[in-house]
Write a protein that holds these residues in place. Structure first.
Motif, PDB file in Angstrom:
ATOM      1  N   ASN A 179     -18.161  -4.870   7.251  1.00 23.76           N
ATOM      2  CA  ASN A 179     -18.183  -3.698   5.995  1.00 23.76           C
ATOM      3  C   ASN A 179     -16.781  -2.710   6.409  1.00 23.76           C
ATOM      4  O   ASN A 179     -16.942  -1.868   5.657  1.00 23.76           O
ATOM      5  N   PHE A 180     -15.806  -3.263   7.239  1.00 23.68           N
ATOM      6  CA  PHE A 180     -14.666  -2.445   7.296  1.00 23.68           C
ATOM      7  C   PHE A 180     -13.928  -2.531   5.869  1.00 23.68           C
ATOM      8  O   PHE A 180     -13.574  -1.506   5.318  1.00 23.68           O
ATOM      9  N   ALA A 181     -14.191  -3.737   5.460  1.00 22.25           N
ATOM     10  CA  ALA A 181     -13.325  -3.811   3.976  1.00 22.25           C
ATOM     11  C   ALA A 181     -14.277  -4.394   2.928  1.00 22.25           C
ATOM     12  O   ALA A 181     -14.562  -5.630   2.535  1.00 22.25           O
ATOM     13  N   PRO A 182     -15.120  -3.548   2.540  1.00 25.01           N
ATOM     14  CA  PRO A 182     -16.334  -4.127   1.553  1.00 25.01           C
ATOM     15  C   PRO A 182     -15.915  -4.815   0.171  1.00 25.01           C
ATOM     16  O   PRO A 182     -14.850  -4.210  -0.294  1.00 25.01           O
ATOM     17  N   ASP A 214       0.860  -1.358   0.038  1.00 29.63           N
ATOM     18  CA  ASP A 214      -0.168  -0.047  -0.146  1.00 29.63           C
ATOM     19  C   ASP A 214       0.946   1.177   0.033  1.00 29.63           C
ATOM     20  O   ASP A 214       0.389   2.388  -0.638  1.00 29.63           O
ATOM     21  N   GLY A 215       1.977   1.356   0.460  1.00 31.84           N
ATOM     22  CA  GLY A 215       2.926   2.326   0.703  1.00 31.84           C
ATOM     23  C   GLY A 215       3.542   2.662  -0.639  1.00 31.84           C
ATOM     24  O   GLY A 215       3.521   3.876  -1.072  1.00 31.84           O
ATOM     25  N   GLY A 216       3.966   1.641  -1.401  1.00 26.82           N
ATOM     26  CA  GLY A 216       4.607   1.684  -3.094  1.00 26.82           C
ATOM     27  C   GLY A 216       3.394   2.227  -3.858  1.00 26.82           C
ATOM     28  O   GLY A 216       3.619   2.819  -4.997  1.00 26.82           O
ATOM     29  N   ALA A 217       2.149   1.872  -3.322  1.00 30.17           N
ATOM     30  CA  ALA A 217       1.017   2.053  -4.276  1.00 30.17           C
ATOM     31  C   ALA A 217       0.415   3.489  -4.095  1.00 30.17           C
ATOM     32  O   ALA A 217       0.445   4.369  -4.903  1.00 30.17           O
ATOM     33  N   GLY A 218      -0.086   3.880  -2.779  1.00 24.96           N
ATOM     34  CA  GLY A 218      -0.690   4.809  -2.285  1.00 24.96           C
ATOM     35  C   GLY A 218      -0.204   6.038  -1.849  1.00 24.96           C
ATOM     36  O   GLY A 218      -0.885   6.990  -1.788  1.00 24.96           O
ATOM     37  N   ASP A 219       1.114   5.760  -1.330  1.00 27.08           N
ATOM     38  CA  ASP A 219       2.149   6.905  -0.724  1.00 27.08           C
ATOM     39  C   ASP A 219       2.806   7.433  -1.672  1.00 27.08           C
ATOM     40  O   ASP A 219       2.607   8.138  -2.651  1.00 27.08           O
ATOM     41  N   VAL A 220       4.202   7.226  -1.632  1.00 23.83           N
ATOM     42  CA  VAL A 220       5.324   7.592  -2.318  1.00 23.83           C
ATOM     43  C   VAL A 220       5.010   7.344  -3.920  1.00 23.83           C
ATOM     44  O   VAL A 220       5.645   7.873  -4.800  1.00 23.83           O
ATOM     45  N   VAL A 259     -16.873   3.516   8.997  1.00 24.23           N
ATOM     46  CA  VAL A 259     -17.136   2.332   8.252  1.00 24.23           C
ATOM     47  C   VAL A 259     -18.751   2.611   7.582  1.00 24.23           C
ATOM     48  O   VAL A 259     -18.858   2.491   6.453  1.00 24.23           O
ATOM     49  N   ASN A 260     -19.691   3.164   8.351  1.00 22.79           N
ATOM     50  CA  ASN A 260     -20.874   3.458   7.760  1.00 22.79           C
ATOM     51  C   ASN A 260     -20.836   4.518   6.919  1.00 22.79           C
ATOM     52  O   ASN A 260     -21.570   4.211   5.806  1.00 22.79           O
ATOM     53  N   GLU A 261     -20.059   5.579   7.257  1.00 28.45           N
ATOM     54  CA  GLU A 261     -20.022   6.579   6.044  1.00 28.45           C
ATOM     55  C   GLU A 261     -19.349   6.102   4.616  1.00 28.45           C
ATOM     56  O   GLU A 261     -19.752   6.390   3.630  1.00 28.45           O
ATOM     57  N   ARG A 262     -18.479   5.126   4.726  1.00 35.43           N
ATOM     58  CA  ARG A 262     -17.712   4.664   3.636  1.00 35.43           C
ATOM     59  C   ARG A 262     -18.572   3.686   2.839  1.00 35.43           C
ATOM     60  O   ARG A 262     -18.861   4.169   1.705  1.00 35.43           O
ATOM     61  N   VAL A 263     -19.349   3.008   3.418  1.00 31.12           N
ATOM     62  CA  VAL A 263     -20.398   2.389   2.885  1.00 31.12           C
ATOM     63  C   VAL A 263     -21.353   2.920   2.137  1.00 31.12           C
ATOM     64  O   VAL A 263     -21.890   2.715   0.987  1.00 31.12           O
ATOM     65  N   LYS A 264     -21.806   4.063   2.780  1.00 28.92           N
ATOM     66  CA  LYS A 264     -22.912   5.178   2.360  1.00 28.92           C
ATOM     67  C   LYS A 264     -22.393   6.014   1.001  1.00 28.92           C
ATOM     68  O   LYS A 264     -23.035   5.762   0.022  1.00 28.92           O
ATOM     69  N   LYS A 298      -3.222   6.069  15.213  1.00 30.86           N
ATOM     70  CA  LYS A 298      -3.313   6.758  14.261  1.00 30.86           C
ATOM     71  C   LYS A 298      -4.492   8.000  14.382  1.00 30.86           C
ATOM     72  O   LYS A 298      -5.407   7.156  14.803  1.00 30.86           O
ATOM     73  N   ARG A 299      -3.870   8.990  14.191  1.00 35.01           N
ATOM     74  CA  ARG A 299      -5.253  10.008  14.302  1.00 35.01           C
ATOM     75  C   ARG A 299      -6.026  10.568  13.075  1.00 35.01           C
ATOM     76  O   ARG A 299      -6.633  11.265  13.338  1.00 35.01           O
ATOM     77  N   THR A 300      -5.515   9.920  12.102  1.00 31.94           N
ATOM     78  CA  THR A 300      -6.230  10.390  10.855  1.00 31.94           C
ATOM     79  C   THR A 300      -6.755   8.997  10.107  1.00 31.94           C
ATOM     80  O   THR A 300      -6.274   7.764  10.427  1.00 31.94           O
ATOM     81  N   SER A 301      -7.535   9.208   9.140  1.00 31.60           N
ATOM     82  CA  SER A 301      -8.139   8.230   8.472  1.00 31.60           C
ATOM     83  C   SER A 301      -7.512   7.545   7.597  1.00 31.60           C
ATOM     84  O   SER A 301      -6.361   8.331   7.270  1.00 31.60           O
ATOM     85  N   GLN A 302      -7.628   6.252   7.059  1.00 32.04           N
ATOM     86  CA  GLN A 302      -7.035   5.871   6.069  1.00 32.04           C
ATOM     87  C   GLN A 302      -7.375   6.367   4.556  1.00 32.04           C
ATOM     88  O   GLN A 302      -8.498   6.803   4.606  1.00 32.04           O
ATOM     89  N   LYS A 303      -6.463   6.445   3.872  1.00 34.21           N
ATOM     90  CA  LYS A 303      -6.812   6.869   2.502  1.00 34.21           C
ATOM     91  C   LYS A 303      -7.372   5.640   1.592  1.00 34.21           C
ATOM     92  O   LYS A 303      -6.912   4.616   1.760  1.00 34.21           O
ATOM     93  N   ASN A 304      -8.550   6.053   1.020  1.00 37.55           N
ATOM     94  CA  ASN A 304      -9.301   4.651   0.430  1.00 37.55           C
ATOM     95  C   ASN A 304      -8.770   4.585  -1.063  1.00 37.55           C
ATOM     96  O   ASN A 304      -9.441   5.229  -1.951  1.00 37.55           O
ATOM     97  N   LEU A 305      -7.710   4.131  -1.180  1.00 39.09           N
ATOM     98  CA  LEU A 305      -6.998   3.985  -2.647  1.00 39.09           C
ATOM     99  C   LEU A 305      -7.944   3.318  -3.445  1.00 39.09           C
ATOM    100  O   LEU A 305      -7.871   3.815  -4.840  1.00 39.09           O
ATOM    101  N   ALA A 306      -8.583   2.299  -3.145  1.00 37.69           N
ATOM    102  CA  ALA A 306      -9.549   1.621  -4.415  1.00 37.69           C
ATOM    103  C   ALA A 306     -10.354   2.706  -5.006  1.00 37.69           C
ATOM    104  O   ALA A 306     -10.910   2.560  -6.137  1.00 37.69           O
ATOM    105  N   MET A 307     -11.084   3.446  -4.062  1.00 41.16           N
ATOM    106  CA  MET A 307     -12.246   4.411  -4.419  1.00 41.16           C
ATOM    107  C   MET A 307     -11.345   5.730  -5.439  1.00 41.16           C
ATOM    108  O   MET A 307     -11.973   6.046  -6.356  1.00 41.16           O
ATOM    109  N   ILE A 308     -10.310   5.890  -4.970  1.00 44.55           N
ATOM    110  CA  ILE A 308      -9.339   6.677  -5.823  1.00 44.55           C
ATOM    111  C   ILE A 308      -9.024   6.489  -7.048  1.00 44.55           C
ATOM    112  O   ILE A 308      -9.403   7.174  -8.068  1.00 44.55           O
ATOM    113  N   MET A 309      -8.743   5.128  -7.355  1.00 45.86           N
ATOM    114  CA  MET A 309      -8.400   4.433  -8.446  1.00 45.86           C
ATOM    115  C   MET A 309      -9.880   4.345  -9.227  1.00 45.86           C
ATOM    116  O   MET A 309      -9.828   4.639 -10.679  1.00 45.86           O
TER     117      MET A 309
END
Lengths: 443, 412
Positions: A379-382, A243-249, A429-434, A303-314
Motif C-alpha cells: 500500500n505504499f503505492a496503491p 515527477d519534477g517536471g510534473a509536480g514541482d517546477v 502509508v496507513n494515513e494515505r490509504v485512509k 528526506k525530512r518531509t513527506s512526498q507530495k501526493n500528486l495523483a490526489m492533487i490532480m
C-alpha cells in the motif's frame, strides 16, 4: 503467436491462512457440487520441515509433457485458449499423463475413475476468487501481448536508459498503445536524457517529439492540441514527464491545463526525484529517502518531509480521468491507458506511474518489477482510478497489505532508516490509504 | 463592441474610430486573423487583452482564446500552436514579461514567428504599475525583434506589419511591438482601421511551421540536444546561433519593405528603422524612443523658433539595431543627447545611449554625447524636460561635458 494466462501462487501468503483449503473446496464445489476435496483439481500440499506449502495444479505448460505422453490424443494444447484440454471420449485411462507431469497438474480421481485437471473455469477460476489471502492470482497479462504485440514500438531500439529502467518500459508500452497520430512532449529528465528526443539532429522517437521546458509541458501541449482542433485534425497530445517536471517546477502549467480541461494525455513517470541529473530530491521524494540533496549524515537521515501526493492533487482538479499505475500490474495499466486515452479526447487525463529507479534507489536492475510490485502490495503505492464526477476506485486490493518494510528493504535509499523513521513511514502509508478510502466512499 | 464609424480617410481604410493604444492593438490583432490568442492580464496591458477577449466573444476575431494561468504558460501555449502551424498573439509587460522569461528567450531559438505586444512598464522594485521601458530593454539580448511605436495609429499599423516581418522566410523570428504603458496604452486619439481584405492581401497566406513542426504527418524531433562541450562538436550549435543572427540582420531589410508596402497600400509612411526630424541642417540632436518623441519634437520646434540648429533622431526598430541608419543620422551632427526611458545598470546611462555610443565609434568623427534618463515609472516627459535636454546638449556642443546621466524627473 499467442501468449497464455496462468494461475500464480504465492506460498508466503498461503501460509498466512493455515490450511484453510478454501481453494480446494471452491474447486470441488464448482466441478462436482460437493465439499469433498477428492474432486478438487487444485491441491495445496503442506510444506514439510518448515518449508512453505506447494501448489499442485496444471500449469497449462507451453511445452507440455502430458500431451506427449498421452498415447490417445486425449490431451491437447488448445492454441486459442492456451489451455490443455482433456477429451474424455478419447481417454483410455492409462494414467501415463500423471507420470509425465512434474507439477501434479493432472491426477486420478478415484470416484470418477478418470483423470481430472484444471480448465481455468472458462477464464474465471473459482479457486482464485475463494482464496482469502491473495495467494492465488489469475494472471492474464499475457492478453496484453496478444493484443499489443503487433503494434509498432514507436521508440527506436537502443535508447540509452540505465539497465533495468522502468521509465523506458513505461514509455514503450505507452506510446505503442497510443499510436502514431501523436505529438509527444518529454520535458528534461531521464526520458529525453536517454535519447528519445535525440542528439545532434538524430531522434529516438518515431512520432513528433519535443523537449518542452521543464516547466511548461502541459501548456505547450495545450497550444498544440488547440491548433489541431482548429484544423479539424485528431492528434493526441501526450506528455511523458518526470515527477519534477510534473509536480514541482512544472506544476503551475499542469494545474492550469487541468483546470482548463485541455485535451491532454499527461503521464507522470514518478521515480521520486531528479534521477537524470544525479539523484536529487523532488517534492515527490518519499520521507526518509536518501538522495544527493537529502543525504544521510550525523545531522540528517534522508528526506525530512513527506512526498507530495500528486495523483490526489490532480484528482482534486476534477480531471476527466486520473489513475495511478505500476509496471508490476501492466494489465491494469493498459486498461487505465485505454480509459485515459479516451478521456483525453474529452479533456484532461492524468496517469501517475510509480517508477522505481535501480540506479538512483540503489537496487539491482533485475529487481525493478519486484520493487514495483512490493510498492503496491504494501500500500505504499496503491492503485486506483477516478473518473470525472465519480468516486475513487481501487483497482488492486488495499486489504491485508504487507508491512512496508517488505518494500523499503528492497532499496538502498532506505538502508539507513531507523525504527522511528520506519514507524513514521508505516503510519504515513496507513494515513494515505485512509484518506484515499474516504474518496472511495469507504470507511 | 460598437465603435462609431467616423469617416473614410485613405484607400484601404474601413473606418476611423477613436480609441487608445490598447484597443488599437486589439484591432490590429483582429485584422491579422490569428489562430490562437493566449492571455493573462497585467497592468497596463489588461485592457488590451480585455478588448481582444471581447472581440473573440463577439466573433470579430475568429481565434481560439486561452485564458491561461500565467504568462509563462501563455507563451508556452503559443509555442505549441505555432509548432502546429498556427498564427499566434499575446501581450504582456513588466513582471509578467519577467515571469514569461524562460519560454521567452527560447522563442527566437526555435524561430517561431510569434507576435507579442509589450505595453512597456517599468521594473520593480520600487513597486510601480506604470509605464517605462525597463521591461523591454531588459529583454534586448534575447533575440526578439523589438519595434517601438510613437503613436496610437502606429501601434495599430505596426502590430499588423509585425506578422509580415515575423513570418518572412528570411526572418522567422518573434516580434515585440512595444508601446509605452500609460502614454500609448491609455492615450486616446482618432485612428484609421484598415480594411480586412487589404490586410489579408498585405499579409498573404500564413506559413509559420515550414521549418520546424510538431505534426504526425511529417514527424520530426523538435530541439534535440545539440553538441557543444559534448558530442561530435559544436558546429551544429554554432550553425543554429549563426542562423538566428542572420535572421535578425535579414529583418532590417524586411522591416523596411514591410513599411514601404504598408505606405503604398494604406498611405501611412513611417520611418521603419530611424526617423530623422529636422536633422539635415542641425548641429546637434536629441535621440528618442517611443511615445516621448511627440513632446520632444515640439521642443525641437520651439528651439528652432529660437534659432537653435537642433534636430531629432527617433529610433523605431531597436532590435535588430539599425547600425547603418543610426550612424548615418549621427554623422550629420556634432553633439547628441540621448533620452532613455530606462536605465542601463553598470554603465550609469540609458541603454539606448550605450548603443548610440557604438554607432558614434563607427561614425568616424568626434561627436559629443550625453545620456538623459526620464519618464521612469510613468513620469511625464514634457516639452519642458526636452527643452532642458536640448539646453544641456547645446552645452555639449560648446564643449561642456557632463559626467553620468541627467535624470530629467529628478526634481519633479
Amino acid at each position: 503467436m499467442t501468449a497464455y494466462n496462468t494461475i500464480a501462487f504465492d506460498p508466503s501468503r498461503c501460509e498466512l491462512c493455515n490450511d484453510c483449503n478454501a481453494c480446494m473446496t471452491a474447486c470441488s464445489q464448482i466441478k462436482a457440487g460437493t465439499d469433498d476435496l477428492l474432486h478438487s483439481r487444485i491441491k495445496i500440499v503442506a510444506g514439510f520441515n518448515g518449508n512453505p506449502p506447494e501448489l499442485a495444479l496444471c500449469r497449462q505448460c507451453g511445452d507440455p509433457e502430458c500431451t506427449k505422453s498421452c498415447p490417445s490424443t486425449a490431451l491437447t494444447k488448445n492454441p486459442e485458449t492456451g489451455l490443455i484440454d482433456w477429451d474424455e471420449s478419447l481417454c483410455i485411462d492409462c494414467l501415463l499423463c500423471t507420470v509425465g507431469c512434474t507439477y501434479g497438474g493432472i491426477t486420478y480421481n478415484a470416484e470418477l475413475k478418470h483423470v481430472a485437471k484444471c480448465d481455468h473455469c472458462d477464464g474465471d477460476p473459482a479457486c482464485v476468487k475463494a482464496c482469502p489471502s491473495g495467494a492465488l492470482t489469475y494472471i492474464t497479462s499475457a492478453s496484453i501481448f496478444n493484443e499489443q504485440h503487433e503494434r509498432e514500438d514507436l521508440f527506436v531500439p537502443g535508447l540509452s536508459a540505465c539497465q533495468g529502467c522502468n521509465s523506458e518500459m513505461i514509455m514503450r508500452h505507452s506510446l505503442r498503445k497510443v499510436g502514431p497520430d501523436t505529438v509527444l512532449a518529454t520535458p528534461p529528465g531521464c526520458i529525453p536524457g536517454m535519447g528519445s528526443v535525440g542528439f545532434n539532429g538524430t531522434t529516438g522517437t518515431k512520432v513528433p517529439v519535443f523537449h518542452p521546458l521543464l516547466t511548461n509541458t502541459a501548456s505547450m501541449l495545450a497550444g498544440v492540441k488547440k491548433q489541431y482542433n482548429r484544423m479539424g485534425r485528431n492528434v493526441t497530445a501526450m506528455a511523458l514527464a518526470g515527477d519534477g517536471g510534473a509536480g514541482d517546477v512544472g506544476f503551475q502549467s499542469l494545474s492550469g491545463a487541468a483546470e482548463r480541461n485541455d485535451q491532454i494525455l499527461f503521464i507522470c513517470v514518478d521515480n521520486e526525484g531528479y534521477m537524470n541529473t544525479g539523484m536529487q530530491a523532488s517534492g515527490s521524494t518519499s520521507y526518509g529517502s536518501w538522495t544527493t540533496t537529502t543525504p544521510v549524515g550525523t545531522e540528517m537521515k534522508g528526506k525530512r518531509t513527506s512526498q507530495k501526493n500528486l495523483a490526489m492533487i490532480m484528482m482534486n482538479h476534477n480531471c476527466e480521468y486520473v489513475a495511478t499505475a505500476s509496471t508490476a500490474f501492466v494489465e491494469d495499466y493498459y486498461e487505465k491507458l485505454d480509459k485515459a486515452l479516451a478521456a483525453s479526447e474529452r479533456g484532461f487525463a492524468y496517469l501517475h506511474i510509480y517508477s522505481p529507479c535501480p540506479t538512483g534507489w540503489r537496487f539491482p536492475s533485475s529487481q525493478t518489477i519486484e520493487v514495483c510490485r512490493k510498492g503496491v502490495e504494501t500500500n505504499f503505492a496503491p492503485l486506483w482510478e477516478y473518473e470525472r464526477g465519480g468516486e475513487l476506485r481501487f483497482t488492486h486490493s488495499i486489504d491485508n497489505p504487507l508491512p512496508v518494510e517488505a518494500y523499503l528493504n528492497l532499496s538502498g535509499k532506505y538502508r539507513h532508516v531507523s525504527k522511528e523513521q520506519l514507524a513514521h513511514i508505516q503510519e504515513q502509508v496507513n494515513e494515505r490509504v485512509k484518506s484515499l478510502k474516504r474518496f472511495a466512499g469507504l470507511n | 463592441m460598437a465603435t462609431p464609424a467616423l469617416k473614410m480617410k485613405h484607400p484601404g481604410c474601413a473606418q476611423s474610430i477613436v480609441c487608445d493604444g490598447n484597443e488599437a492593438a486589439a484591432w490590429a490583432v483582429a485584422l491579422a486573423r490569428p489562430d490562437l490568442v493566449a492571455v493573462y492580464p497585467i497592468t497596463p496591458q489588461s485592457s488590451l487583452v480585455e478588448y481582444v477577449s471581447q472581440f473573440i466573444a463577439d466573433g470579430k476575431i475568429q481565434a481560439e482564446l486561452m485564458n491561461v494561468e500565467g504568462e509563462h504558460s501563455v507563451l508556452s501555449a503559443l509555442h505549441g500552436a505555432a509548432l502546429a502551424g498556427g498564427r499566434t498573439y499575446t501581450a504582456t509587460c513588466g513582471p509578467g514579461l519577467a515571469f514569461m522569461f524562460e519560454p521567452y528567450w527560447r522563442t527566437p531559438g526555435m524561430r517561431l514567428p510569434i507576435v507579442a505586444s509589450l505595453v512597456t512598464r517599468d521594473g520593480i522594485t520600487p513597486q510601480c504599475v506604470w509605464g517605462g521601458q525597463q521591461d523591454a530593454m531588459t529583454m534586448k539580448e534575447t533575440g526578439w525583434i523589438q519595434i517601438y511605436c510613437e503613436t496610437v495609429q502606429e501601434v495599430l499599423d505596426t502590430t499588423i506589419m509585425a506578422y509580415r516581418i515575423a513570418e518572412h522566410h528570411d526572418v522567422m523570428l518573434p516580434v515585440n511591438i512595444c508601446h509605452d504603458g500609460n502614454y500609448l496604452s491609455y492615450g486616446v486619439t482618432q485612428v484609421d482601421v484598415p480594411e480586412q481584405s487589404a490586410v489579408d492581401d498585405y499579409l498573404g497566406e500564413k506559413d509559420v511551421n515550414w521549418h520546424v513542426a510538431l505534426d504526425p504527418m511529417r514527424p520530426m524531433a523538435v530541439d534535440p540536444l545539440t553538441g557543444g562541450a559534448g558530442g561530435p562538436g559544436p558546429s551544429k550549435f554554432v550553425a543554429y546561433r549563426k542562423g538566428l543572427c542572420e535572421g535578425m540582420q535579414n529583418a532590417l531589410g524586411v522591416i523596411e519593405q514591410a513599411h514601404a508596402d504598408w505606405a503604398d497600400i494604406f498611405g501611412r509612411d513611417y520611418a521603419p528603422l530611424v526617423e530623422e526630424y529636422r536633422l539635415d541642417d542641425a548641429d546637434y540632436a536629441l535621440v528618442t524612443i517611443g511615445s516621448m518623441t511627440g513632446a520632444a519634437k515640439d521642443a525641437i520646434d520651439s528651439a528652432r523658433l529660437r534659432g537653435e540648429r537642433v534636430g531629432l533622431i527617433k529610433i523605431k526598430t531597436f532590435r535588430p539595431f539599425p547600425v547603418e541608419a543610426m550612424t548615418r543620422a549621427l554623422k550629420k551632427v556634432e553633439a547628441v543627447g540621448v533620452v532613455d526611458r530606462s536605465v542601463h545598470y553598470g554603465w550609469d546611462c540609458g541603454p539606448l545611449y550605450q548603443e548610440v555610443l557604438s554607432c558614434l565609434y563607427r561614425a568616424g568623427k568626434p561627436v559629443a554625447s550625453g545620456s538623459f534618463i526620464g519618464g521612469l515609472a510613468g513620469a511625464d516627459l514634457t516639452e519642458g524636460h526636452f527643452a532642458r535636454a536640448i539646453e544641456r546638449t547645446a552645452q555639449l556642443l560648446a564643449g561642456t561635458e557632463f559626467d553620468g546621466p541627467v535624470w530629467l524627473n529628478e526634481n519633479d
